[in-house]
Design a protein around this motif. Sequence first.
Motif, PDB file in Angstrom:
ATOM      1  N   LYS A  36       8.966   9.794  18.434  1.00  0.00           N
ATOM      2  CA  LYS A  36       8.284  10.509  17.357  1.00  0.00           C
ATOM      3  C   LYS A  36       7.883   9.608  16.187  1.00  0.00           C
ATOM      4  O   LYS A  36       7.384  10.094  15.176  1.00  0.00           O
ATOM      5  N   ARG A  37       8.102   8.311  16.305  1.00  0.00           N
ATOM      6  CA  ARG A  37       7.798   7.421  15.193  1.00  0.00           C
ATOM      7  C   ARG A  37       6.342   6.982  15.219  1.00  0.00           C
ATOM      8  O   ARG A  37       5.752   6.793  16.296  1.00  0.00           O
ATOM      9  N   PRO A  38       5.730   6.776  14.056  1.00  0.00           N
ATOM     10  CA  PRO A  38       4.320   6.349  13.994  1.00  0.00           C
ATOM     11  C   PRO A  38       4.092   4.985  14.625  1.00  0.00           C
ATOM     12  O   PRO A  38       2.977   4.700  15.074  1.00  0.00           O
ATOM     13  N   LEU A  39       5.123   4.128  14.685  1.00  0.00           N
ATOM     14  CA  LEU A  39       4.949   2.816  15.311  1.00  0.00           C
ATOM     15  C   LEU A  39       4.633   2.973  16.791  1.00  0.00           C
ATOM     16  O   LEU A  39       3.763   2.276  17.324  1.00  0.00           O
ATOM     17  N   ARG A  40       5.331   3.875  17.484  1.00  0.00           N
ATOM     18  CA  ARG A  40       5.055   4.088  18.901  1.00  0.00           C
ATOM     19  C   ARG A  40       3.629   4.601  19.097  1.00  0.00           C
ATOM     20  O   ARG A  40       2.901   4.121  19.964  1.00  0.00           O
ATOM     21  N   GLU A  41       3.223   5.552  18.283  1.00  0.00           N
ATOM     22  CA  GLU A  41       1.866   6.099  18.399  1.00  0.00           C
ATOM     23  C   GLU A  41       0.814   5.022  18.128  1.00  0.00           C
ATOM     24  O   GLU A  41      -0.209   4.943  18.821  1.00  0.00           O
ATOM     25  N   ALA A  42       1.093   4.163  17.123  1.00  0.00           N
ATOM     26  CA  ALA A  42       0.140   3.102  16.793  1.00  0.00           C
ATOM     27  C   ALA A  42       0.025   2.091  17.926  1.00  0.00           C
ATOM     28  O   ALA A  42      -1.070   1.595  18.216  1.00  0.00           O
TER      29      ALA A  42
ATOM     30  N   LEU B 265      15.230   3.027  11.898  1.00  0.00           N
ATOM     31  CA  LEU B 265      14.569   2.271  12.959  1.00  0.00           C
ATOM     32  C   LEU B 265      13.744   1.177  12.308  1.00  0.00           C
ATOM     33  O   LEU B 265      13.046   1.433  11.318  1.00  0.00           O
ATOM     34  N   ALA B 266      13.824  -0.052  12.838  1.00  0.00           N
ATOM     35  CA  ALA B 266      13.140  -1.164  12.182  1.00  0.00           C
ATOM     36  C   ALA B 266      12.634  -2.179  13.196  1.00  0.00           C
ATOM     37  O   ALA B 266      13.193  -2.329  14.290  1.00  0.00           O
ATOM     38  N   MET B 267      11.565  -2.879  12.818  1.00  0.00           N
ATOM     39  CA  MET B 267      11.060  -4.017  13.583  1.00  0.00           C
ATOM     40  C   MET B 267      11.072  -5.240  12.684  1.00  0.00           C
ATOM     41  O   MET B 267      10.720  -5.154  11.499  1.00  0.00           O
ATOM     42  N   VAL B 268      11.488  -6.375  13.257  1.00  0.00           N
ATOM     43  CA  VAL B 268      11.736  -7.590  12.481  1.00  0.00           C
ATOM     44  C   VAL B 268      10.935  -8.743  13.073  1.00  0.00           C
ATOM     45  O   VAL B 268      10.760  -8.826  14.294  1.00  0.00           O
ATOM     46  N   ASP B 269      10.438  -9.646  12.210  1.00  0.00           N
ATOM     47  CA  ASP B 269       9.734 -10.826  12.715  1.00  0.00           C
ATOM     48  C   ASP B 269      10.718 -11.976  12.926  1.00  0.00           C
ATOM     49  O   ASP B 269      11.929 -11.824  12.727  1.00  0.00           O
TER      50      ASP B 269
ATOM     51  N   PRO C  64      20.994  13.136   1.120  1.00  0.00           N
ATOM     52  CA  PRO C  64      20.169  12.465   2.137  1.00  0.00           C
ATOM     53  C   PRO C  64      18.959  11.742   1.548  1.00  0.00           C
ATOM     54  O   PRO C  64      18.619  10.640   1.995  1.00  0.00           O
ATOM     55  N   LYS C  65      18.297  12.335   0.549  1.00  0.00           N
ATOM     56  CA  LYS C  65      17.144  11.671  -0.066  1.00  0.00           C
ATOM     57  C   LYS C  65      17.574  10.375  -0.736  1.00  0.00           C
ATOM     58  O   LYS C  65      16.883   9.340  -0.632  1.00  0.00           O
ATOM     59  N   ASN C  66      18.716  10.377  -1.408  1.00  0.00           N
ATOM     60  CA  ASN C  66      19.205   9.157  -2.044  1.00  0.00           C
ATOM     61  C   ASN C  66      19.615   8.122  -1.007  1.00  0.00           C
ATOM     62  O   ASN C  66      19.430   6.916  -1.209  1.00  0.00           O
ATOM     63  N   VAL C  67      20.193   8.572   0.117  1.00  0.00           N
ATOM     64  CA  VAL C  67      20.551   7.641   1.191  1.00  0.00           C
ATOM     65  C   VAL C  67      19.295   6.945   1.713  1.00  0.00           C
ATOM     66  O   VAL C  67      19.273   5.730   1.932  1.00  0.00           O
ATOM     67  N   GLU C  68      18.246   7.720   1.913  1.00  0.00           N
ATOM     68  CA  GLU C  68      16.977   7.138   2.375  1.00  0.00           C
ATOM     69  C   GLU C  68      16.452   6.116   1.372  1.00  0.00           C
ATOM     70  O   GLU C  68      15.992   5.032   1.752  1.00  0.00           O
ATOM     71  N   ASP C  69      16.533   6.442   0.072  1.00  0.00           N
ATOM     72  CA  ASP C  69      16.096   5.506  -0.962  1.00  0.00           C
ATOM     73  C   ASP C  69      16.938   4.230  -0.947  1.00  0.00           C
ATOM     74  O   ASP C  69      16.420   3.121  -1.120  1.00  0.00           O
ATOM     75  N   VAL C  70      18.247   4.386  -0.752  1.00  0.00           N
ATOM     76  CA  VAL C  70      19.143   3.226  -0.692  1.00  0.00           C
ATOM     77  C   VAL C  70      18.756   2.318   0.469  1.00  0.00           C
ATOM     78  O   VAL C  70      18.674   1.092   0.332  1.00  0.00           O
ATOM     79  N   ILE C  71      18.504   2.914   1.644  1.00  0.00           N
ATOM     80  CA  ILE C  71      18.133   2.122   2.824  1.00  0.00           C
ATOM     81  C   ILE C  71      16.836   1.360   2.575  1.00  0.00           C
ATOM     82  O   ILE C  71      16.754   0.150   2.814  1.00  0.00           O
TER      83      ILE C  71
ATOM     84  N   HIS D 100      11.737   2.737   9.211  1.00  0.00           N
ATOM     85  CA  HIS D 100      11.722   4.195   9.040  1.00  0.00           C
ATOM     86  C   HIS D 100      13.166   4.666   8.915  1.00  0.00           C
ATOM     87  O   HIS D 100      14.035   4.271   9.695  1.00  0.00           O
ATOM     88  N   ALA D 101      13.431   5.486   7.918  1.00  0.00           N
ATOM     89  CA  ALA D 101      14.762   6.040   7.717  1.00  0.00           C
ATOM     90  C   ALA D 101      14.642   7.509   7.373  1.00  0.00           C
ATOM     91  O   ALA D 101      13.653   7.936   6.773  1.00  0.00           O
ATOM     92  N   GLY D 102      15.651   8.275   7.764  1.00  0.00           N
ATOM     93  CA  GLY D 102      15.654   9.687   7.398  1.00  0.00           C
ATOM     94  C   GLY D 102      15.828  10.647   8.547  1.00  0.00           C
ATOM     95  O   GLY D 102      16.021  11.840   8.317  1.00  0.00           O
ATOM     96  N   SER D 103      15.774  10.168   9.799  1.00  0.00           N
ATOM     97  CA  SER D 103      15.937  11.079  10.941  1.00  0.00           C
ATOM     98  C   SER D 103      17.355  11.627  10.981  1.00  0.00           C
ATOM     99  O   SER D 103      18.324  10.926  10.704  1.00  0.00           O
TER     100      SER D 103
END
Length: 334
Positions: free
Chosen positions: A166-172, A138-142, A257-264, A151-154
């Motif tokens: 459940k993302r911290p961006l929504r809570e913020a 999930l990402a936000m772009v300017d 999965p951890k390496n995939v998250e790192d790649v992203i 955020h990656a890893g779900s």
Amino acid sequence: MASTRICRASLLELRLEDHQGYHDFTRMTRNCFCELLLVMPLICKSDTNMRKAVTPEERLAVTLRYLAQALYQVLEPIYLKIPSTSEEWQKVAHKFFTRWNFPNCLGAIDGKRVLIAKPAKSGSEYYDYKGQNSMIMLAMVDADYRFIFIHAGSFGRASDAGVWDKRPLREAMDTGFLNVPRPAPLPFTNIRCPYMIVGDDAFPLKLYLMKPYPGKDLSVEQGVFNYRLCARRVSENAFGILSAKFRGFKQPICTTPKNVEDVILCTVALHIFYVQNRVGLRNNLLGRILKKKNSILPGQWQSLPHGALEQLQVFGRGHSSGAQAVREKLKILQ
């Protein structure tokens, strides 16, 4: 040893004699490559009595082909920064209005499912609604196609609506933690409207998150609003650039999965570095609006195979009357 010497000689030859070949191998200019060498303390190794260590330049060149966590650790604090003050958010909103003709916009949000090989002993955790294994990003772009939140890893089996909730961006955004500016008048009117994020139908309609009117039987004003909301295509363009630039997204990623998250995360950080330095960013690669025809010209990235990146599933979701009222205010702009 022989292969190391050949690699070292080939890189040196490319750097000195074949600038285009060097660019094709590293996907950046020599000056940008030298700037990236600031990761050297993290990848520098010592010589031993048995052999000489692989140089930082060689390690970085290989990293740019196969990626590594060290790059993200160095680039993330420099390039991947979400605005933290009202003034910084207003600068983002000003660029969105001047470039995409949409007022009070803080960013364009989008999500993708990144296809992966089924992890060992993972059961159905990554098994998604299309019958494939995936990880959600999930990402936000300017307005400059730079990621300002990622955020990656779900797990792939998670619903797309649940991922946002459940993302911290929504809570913020809900709690006002990001110091978003107070509601401001829409251009050339006295109508006050909150600052907001724009997205597609995969996201809920909220006071701070606008999405298009659904369906095809729309009024003229609703059609104009949806046309103006093409600002959300900034995020689509950013993902398109990402998949076109990094070949690892052409097919399911075969690693843990951890390496995939790192790649992203690493590719996102490199993407911001490329965009900020205008490395390989061709205008015809991007989608853009045609104001005279009130239409959208697709970018070339849309004709390229995306392989391991898929759209989020669209859900029908309820919304508050306040969010609907904000969209009605925006609808009157022509």
